[in-house]
Design an enzyme around this catalytic site. Structure first.
Site, short mmCIF file in Angstrom:
data_model
loop_
_atom_site.label_atom_id
_atom_site.label_comp_id
_atom_site.label_asym_id
_atom_site.label_seq_id
_atom_site.Cartn_x
_atom_site.Cartn_y
_atom_site.Cartn_z
N HIS A 16 -42.74 44.44 13.49
CA HIS A 16 -43.84 43.88 12.71
C HIS A 16 -45.13 44.66 12.96
O HIS A 16 -45.89 44.94 12.04
CB HIS A 16 -44.06 42.41 13.08
N ASP A 121 -49.87 39.21 9.78
CA ASP A 121 -48.43 39.27 9.54
C ASP A 121 -47.91 37.96 8.92
O ASP A 121 -48.48 36.89 9.11
CB ASP A 121 -47.72 39.52 10.87
#
Length: 478
Positions: A16, A121
């Site tokens: 991520h 995110d």
């Protein structure tokens, strides 16, 4: 001219963090970037992962907040790679990082020129409500593709169920998503399969994705020629045009490839030298990402398949943590390195994947189908041998099937492959230079290159994203 300040907030997992940091680099390198000020939020043990981008862009500010204490996270762990592999590790990390809410509020309210937007995110959906409380905008960054995101939104919004609660193979469809994807129940996210209405953990995860859907903007690491129909679907789902396809995001330049994800047992120069001695398209690269650790039985079956095949290979193995070893994961079979010496190269730790896939010798990629790996395969034109294990990987593998880019080798993190069948597939993957998957990979590589050059669709979307950001800063100043 006053600049537009944005806060970049990655989720602490390498798969991520790295694409979001790469996209941050892309923002700074774009036109009008001089009008944007960036602060990146991390916890102390994740700060070294910023070394590369900070060395290239010293103007970036950092906000380092203590990792919140959590009974679900081992003491000292601050990244998903440090957690034992199981279905709840991502959720435990999400809940723990949610503890940064109050320190963030305090930082914002004490800052002389606070950010006008949060770029965070998709696993940090709670930052949408935080942004709303602060009167600013939140933009989602998705390290997953548009199809996977479409399925996630549909799943957590509509909560599909099984007719037979004991049938793990019952097919679930997502009719609102183009091409109506269908998956057996066991291939859905384990977090969804374990969801119980009213359970605090399940509701936290569901709220995160509903908040993603409600956020002001959405950035997807993909491009139109790869997922155009699903990107258009996301625009319909969100009800606005602020859906930017900016991929494949390019790795940050001007730094050694081994610095991106940590230490490695083999240097990049040694890997290149080894590959230089191999024939074109005759090496299979094997890697299951930065989080997946195979069970010892899977390790043995994969090692035996590689050994029986006789093909040249590079096998990147995540260094198992103590919890992995204790749980029966990550052990390389005894004597394997000696038996394949000269024909195989085993890398323990971080592997410079883009460098490897770009080498002329690599002809196939055995992967778990994580989205970063899929995109790196696409951008380098290397066909895929697919072994999806969990998360969004089954969805990604289904997209690869649609694109005719992959051959399915195995399925599931608890499934042990047949070493004889695996050896056969490995041999076939590097035998034919003109096989359909290789030709399709070349076509998609060209499409990815078109998207990421000046005037390409992804470059235009990055520029559009920046225009919208700057406009937020101007509106705040008035």
């Amino acid at each position: 001219m006053s600049s537009t300040h944005i806060l970049v907030f990655p989720f602490p997992a390498q798969g991520h963090m790295i694409p979001l940091l790469d996209f941050t680099d892309q923002i700074i390198r774009s036109r009008n970037a001089g009008e944007i000020t960036i602060t990146i939020l991390v916890t102390p043990k994740n700060l070294p992962l910023l070394n590369q981008i900070l060395s290239v862009h010293p103007s970036i500010q950092t906000l380092v907040l203590p990792f919140p204490s959590s009974s679900s996270i081992p003491l000292g762990a601050e990244n998903a790679k440090d957690l034992k592999p199981n279905s709840t590790s991502d959720l435990a990390m999400m809940r723990a990082v949610g503890g940064l809410h109050d320190p963030l509020i305090k930082w914002f309210r004490s800052h002389p020129s606070p950010p006008v937007a949060i770029l965070s995110d998709m696993f940090l959906g709670w930052t949408h409500r935080l942004a709303a409380d602060l009167g600013i905008r939140r933009i989602v960054f998705s390290p997953s593709g548009a199809l996977a995101l479409s399925v996630m939104f549909s799943m957590w919004r509509d909560l599909p169920t099984r007719r037979d609660p004991n049938d793990q193979n019952e097919v679930v469809s997502f009719g609102g998503v183009p091409n109506c994807p269908k998956y057996p129940w066991w291939q859905l996210s384990p977090l969804y399969r374990s969801y119980v209405e009213g359970d605090p953990d399940g509701e936290f995860f569901r709220d995160a994705f509903l908040d993603n859907l409600a956020s002001w903007g959405l950035v997807v690491n993909s491009f139109g020629d790869l997922e155009g129909v699903y990107l258009e679907h996301l625009r319909k789902e969100t009800g606005h045009i602020r859906v930017w396809a900016v991929g494949p995001v390019k790795p940050i330049e001007q730094s050694g490839p081994t610095t991106r994800g940590g230490p490695s047992s083999v240097s990049a120069d040694s890997i290149t030298s080894w590959l230089d001695k191999c024939d074109d398209l005759k090496v299979v690269y094997v890697c299951f990402g930065t989080q997946a650790v195979l069970s010892n039985d899977e390790m043995e079956a994969l090692a035996l398949g590689l050994e029986r095949s006789g093909v040249r290979f590079v096998w990147s193995i995540k260094e198992p943590a103590e919890a992995h070893v204790e749980g029966g994961y990550g052990r390389v079979p005894q004597g394997f390195d000696d038996r394949v010496a000269g024909r195989g190269l085993v890398i323990k730790g971080w592997a410079p994947q883009v460098l490897i896939l770009n080498h002329r010798a690599v002809g196939a990629f055995l992967t778990h189908c994580g989205w970063n790996s899929v995109l790196e395969s696409v951008t380098t034109g290397v066909p895929i041998l697919a072994w999806p294990m969990g998360a969004d990987q089954f969805i990604n593998a289904a997209l690869l099937d649609q694109l005719k880019l992959a051959i399915r080798v195995c399925e599931g993190e608890e499934t042990v492959s047949d070493s004889v069948d695996l050896a056969r597939v490995l041999v076939e993957s590097v035998r034919e230079d003109d096989r359909a998957e290789r030709q399709r990979a070349k076509q998609l590589r060209e499409a990815a290159l078109r998207a990421t050059v000046n005037g390409g669709s992804s470059v235009k979307d990055v520029e559009s994203f920046i225009v919208h950001l700057v406009a937020l800063g101007v509106a705040t100043c008035k």
